[in-house]
Scaffold this motif. Structure first.
Motif, PDB file in Angstrom:
ATOM      1  N   SER A 135       0.828  -1.121  -0.022  1.00  0.00           N
ATOM      2  CA  SER A 135      -0.007  -0.149   0.088  1.00  0.00           C
ATOM      3  C   SER A 135       0.809   1.152  -0.106  1.00  0.00           C
ATOM      4  CB  SER A 135      -0.915  -0.196   1.081  1.00  0.00           C
ATOM      5  OG  SER A 135      -1.764  -1.067   1.299  1.00  0.00           O
TER       6      SER A 135
ATOM      7  N   GLY B 213       0.130  -4.704   6.256  1.00  0.00           N
ATOM      8  CA  GLY B 213      -0.839  -4.083   5.322  1.00  0.00           C
ATOM      9  C   GLY B 213      -1.857  -4.958   4.987  1.00  0.00           C
TER      10      GLY B 213
ATOM     11  N   CYS C  62      -2.691   0.255  -6.845  1.00  0.00           N
ATOM     12  CA  CYS C  62      -2.178   0.297  -5.496  1.00  0.00           C
ATOM     13  C   CYS C  62      -3.325  -0.756  -4.844  1.00  0.00           C
ATOM     14  CB  CYS C  62      -2.124   1.536  -4.872  1.00  0.00           C
ATOM     15  SG  CYS C  62      -1.458   1.907  -3.233  1.00  0.00           S
TER      16      CYS C  62
ATOM     17  N   ILE D  84      -5.107  -1.856  -1.568  1.00  0.00           N
ATOM     18  CA  ILE D  84      -5.396  -1.296  -0.126  1.00  0.00           C
ATOM     19  C   ILE D  84      -6.285  -2.088   0.228  1.00  0.00           C
ATOM     20  CG2 ILE D  84      -7.495  -0.416  -1.176  1.00  0.00           C
ATOM     21  CD1 ILE D  84      -5.303   1.564   1.300  1.00  0.00           C
TER      22      ILE D  84
END
Ligand SMILES: Cc1cc2nc3c(=O)[nH]c(=O)nc-3n(C[C@H](O)[C@H](O)[C@H](O)COP(=O)(O)OP(=O)(O)OC[C@H]3O[C@@H](n4cnc5c(N)ncnc54)[C@H](O)[C@@H]3O)c2cc1C
Length: 382
Positions: free
Chosen positions: A45, A206, A322, A324
């Motif tokens: 992330s 993450g 990205c 997440i």
């Protein structure tokens, strides 16, 4: 199989893991960071160049947490010898009643009032005139908060990594942790080839956190997304945008939320990022991420730019994505704390947390060393 001993093992060398490693080494602990990919890779992330820095939140504790992080960013800037948080202003506007995972315009203004932070309320016309948006519904309103802006991601990672090395933190990259085995005296950490032993483990993994906690009987209740990111070329060298977020009612297909930045203050260039904040296309295993932009989300973003940002060329440049993890409960923001039954493990995971990097790193280590932290993060506990 040999066992290696450390005071603290940090699982995950992203931004928050690096901040935790620095904080632990500062408190005199011997620290090992285990990272499954290359150090400072782009598959977690903490990838890409920039993150939004904002003080406005719909929840007062999060606004106060951001304020509390400020002096820690100043310390980091001093160590880096350069600015990491760039105050280019933060513009929030749109349908002021639309509630989203990012918050809500009117609720955020209430919090700004309560915390005593400045802002200027703006009509759609003022937003168009001053910030060169176009075609906004006349009912849209919003505010500019002058202390918001953007964080320099790469420089933050670089300075944390340098600090950790200088403090004697050991790193093992390309080393995935497969299992954590906590007991009363410490934690055994199993990787593919090795076994490590530590007094405490800090998990900052993450979007990959779930599989580490599941065998401990702990639920990491998040949704995983690959968020499309892309840049557009600025047409007027004499004009720049603040960071901004447009709150709009959802469409049938997506959350219809877009956000953007100005040019990177730390790099020459005419590219500015505009991205969709679409929580659609949830997947369940972070290891299955494809790291490519979603073509539909890309064209929706280009359409938004063509319709509302006349100072940008609406052709997307350098599209990417990205990874997440977002908590299923939107009020939660992230997970932080010691999972029940695993007193020697501290976890931070999920959420829009770059702005809290130095604070969360330190708070993880406060829990390890002192058993408590001065920041009230109790509502993010497991
Ligand atoms: C598109 C996008 C926009 C964002 N915008 C903002 C924003 O504007 N403002 C904001 O504050 N935040 C924002 N965020 C969120 C912010 O970037 C993250 O909260 C932050 O980077 C998380 O850092 P981290 O260290 O927790 O996770 P990561 O950077 O993902 O690091 C976790 C690390 O753990 C490693 N790891 C995982 N499992 C293992 C294992 N089993 N063994 C060894 N290593 C492991 C991973 O490889 C990774 O390196 C955004 C995120 C995205 C994707």
């Amino acid at each position: 199989m040999p066992t290696h001993h450390h005071d603290v093992i940090v699982v995950g060398g992203g931004a928050i893991g690096l901040a935790a490693a620095v904080a632990a080494a500062r408190r005199g602990l011997g620290v090992l960071v285990l990272e499954q990919f290359a150090l400072l890779h782009e598959r977690g992330s903490s990838s890409g160049a920039e993150r939004q820095w904002r003080l406005q939140y719909s929840q007062e504790d999060l606004a106060r947490l951001t304020v509390a992080a400020l002096p820690m960013w100043a310390e980091l800037e001093e160590a880096a010898g350069r600015r990491l948080v760039h105050r280019t202003g933060s513009l929030w506007f749109g349908d002021t009643t639309t509630a989203t995972n990012e918050g809500q315009v009117t609720a955020a203004v209430d919090v700004l009032d309560r915390v005593g932070l400045p802002y200027e309320w703006l009509s759609a016309r003022q937003i168009e005139d001053r910030y060169r948006f176009a075609g906004l519904p006349s009912s849209y309103e919003g505010f500019i908060q002058p202390d918001g802006g953007m964080v320099d991601v790469r420089a933050t990672l670089w300075v944390l990594h340098e600090q950790a090395r200088a403090l004697g933190v050991e790193f093992r990259d390309h080393t995935r942790v497969h299992e954590l085995e906590p007991d009363d005296d410490g934690v055994t950490v199993h990787t593919g080839h090795d076994r490590h032993r530590a007094g405490h483990v800090v998990v900052t993994a993450g979007a990959f956190t779930g599989p580490l906690l599941e065998p401990l009987g702990v639920r990491f209740d998040v949704e995983l997304y690959e968020m499309t990111t892309t840049y557009f070329r600025a047409l007027d060298p004499g004009f720049d945008y603040p960071t901004w977020f447009a709150f709009q009612p959802p469409t049938e297909d997506d959350t219809n939320l877009f956000y953007g930045f100005g040019r990177l203050p730390w790099a020459a260039g005419d590219l500015v990022r505009v991205s969709p904040d679409f929580e659609v296309g949830e997947f369940h295993d972070a290891y299955e991420a494809g790291y490519t932009a979603n073509p539909v989300h890309l064209s929706r973003t280009a359409e938004y730019v063509a319709a509302h940002l006349p100072s940008l060329d609406p052709t997307p440049v350098r599209p990417g994505s990205c990874l997440i993890a977002l908590p299923k409960d939107p009020d939660r923001q992230f997970y932080f704390g010691r999972p029940p039954g695993a007193e020697r493990v501290v976890v931070h995971g999920a959420g829009w947390a770059f702005k809290y990097v130095p604070l969360l790193g330190r708070a993880c280590v406060d829990l390890v060393v002192d058993g408590r932290t001065e920041h009230d993060l109790s509502r993010f506990a497991f």
